[in-house]
Design an enzyme around this catalytic site. Structure first.
Site, PDB file in Angstrom:
ATOM      1  N   SER A 107       9.964  10.283  15.255  1.00 30.36           N
ATOM      2  CA  SER A 107       9.914   9.521  16.506  1.00 30.36           C
ATOM      3  C   SER A 107      11.028   8.491  16.571  1.00 30.36           C
ATOM      4  O   SER A 107      11.695   8.332  17.602  1.00 30.36           O
ATOM      5  CB  SER A 107       8.552   8.835  16.627  1.00 30.36           C
ATOM      6  N   GLU A 158       0.826  -1.196   0.000  1.00 28.86           N
ATOM      7  CA  GLU A 158       0.000   0.000   0.000  1.00 28.86           C
ATOM      8  C   GLU A 158       0.866   1.254   0.000  1.00 28.86           C
ATOM      9  O   GLU A 158       2.050   1.206   0.346  1.00 28.86           O
ATOM     10  CB  GLU A 158      -0.923   0.019   1.216  1.00 28.86           C
ATOM     11  N   HIS A 174       4.887   2.343   7.159  1.00 31.02           N
ATOM     12  CA  HIS A 174       5.509   3.622   7.502  1.00 31.02           C
ATOM     13  C   HIS A 174       6.831   3.427   8.236  1.00 31.02           C
ATOM     14  O   HIS A 174       7.755   4.237   8.085  1.00 31.02           O
ATOM     15  CB  HIS A 174       4.542   4.471   8.327  1.00 31.02           C
ATOM     16  N   ASP A 233       2.172  -5.356   8.049  1.00 33.46           N
ATOM     17  CA  ASP A 233       2.009  -4.218   8.947  1.00 33.46           C
ATOM     18  C   ASP A 233       3.375  -3.573   9.151  1.00 33.46           C
ATOM     19  O   ASP A 233       4.334  -4.259   9.485  1.00 33.46           O
ATOM     20  CB  ASP A 233       1.430  -4.659  10.296  1.00 33.46           C
ATOM     21  N   GLY A 234       3.449  -2.258   8.930  1.00 29.49           N
ATOM     22  CA  GLY A 234       4.713  -1.565   9.137  1.00 29.49           C
ATOM     23  C   GLY A 234       5.191  -0.781   7.930  1.00 29.49           C
ATOM     24  O   GLY A 234       6.379  -0.494   7.816  1.00 29.49           O
TER      25      GLY A 234
END
Length: 254
Positions: A33, A20, A61, A58-59
């Protein structure tokens, strides 16, 4: 319980494939961060594809942030296909966040009603505060993925989207719209990847049992010439420190 650490690997960043797009504002927050903390709190979740690459579940970013910061390796919890299920995020957006213009777009065909047939074909629905539904139905000759990108880009660039799990919001609040997506199967997702394409940001949601969290992996271990012995030492530390929670919890993600 410590057997879950067998799924934790250090993998070359170049082998990771995103399914994505990313949200620019979120990528900047994650990068900042990570730079300030000096560690990666949660490992990336991925599964190995047929061509040897790893599909990031998942991950996205965190992967993007690691690239921006110049790292070469990624800590990955490798999941098998039967370890996870694929669901869809739904999006809550302000009614004036660029969505209304989509209804006037001649390349998009909207129908009123439940949209069940459209959802079975892989399209989406937009629900207003009164429960009125407009289903996107471009027909089998059209590209559903192109339509998804057009819809999501109408509001995503404004940073006005809130993700909610499917089924948790039936009607949006006053002045809001609910965008409902149909989840893809793994086979459909892999075909998208093999074609060199990606989904819009924040559409797919993966559920997995036994997720590794809060490992706080030092970023210096992700350099190309990092010390492998320190990675193995940390695996022993994590093995002694893991706790499995079986009860439901509420996590505040501020």
């Amino acid at each position: 319980m410590s057997e879950v650490l067998l799924s934790l690997q250090l993998i070359e960043l170049d082998k990771m494939s995103l399914h994505e797009e990313h949200e620019p504002s979120r990528l900047e927050r994650v990068s900042q961060s990570m730079r300030e903390d000096g560690f990666l709190r949660h490992p990336i979740l991925a599964t190995e594809m047929r061509d040897g690459r790893y599909l990031v579940l998942d991950g996205a970013h965190r992967i993007g942030a690691l690239r921006l910061l110049g790292y070469c390796k990624v800590p990955v919890q490798v999941a098998r296909q039967d370890d996870f299920s694929i669901e869809a995020w739904h999006h809550l957006v302000p009614a004036d966040a660029g969505v209304q213009q989509l209804f006037e777009d001649p390349s998009l065909h909207w129908t009123a009603g439940s949209g069940a047939a459209a959802q079975r074909q892989g399209w989406l629905e937009i629900v207003d505060e009164h429960g009125n539904v407009r289903a996107l139905d471009c027909g089998v000759r059209h590209d559903f993925l192109e339509a998804w990108h057009k819809v999501v880009s109408a509001y995503n660039a404004r940073g006005a989207v809130k993700r909610v799990p499917a089924g948790t919001c039936l009607l949006p609040d006053s002045g809001m719209l609910l965008i409902r997506f149909k989840p893809l199967s793994y086979a459909e997702l892999e075909r998208v990847m093999e074609a060199g394409r990606v989904l819009p940001a924040g559409v797919t949601r993966f559920q997995i049992n036994g997720r590794l969290l809060n490992l706080k992996i030092p970023l210096h271990l992700l350099h190309r010439d990092s010390d492998v012995s320190e990675w193995e030492r940390l695996r022993h530390v994590w093995r002694r420190s893991l706790r499995l929670y079986t009860e439901q919890v509420y996590l505040c993600e501020i």
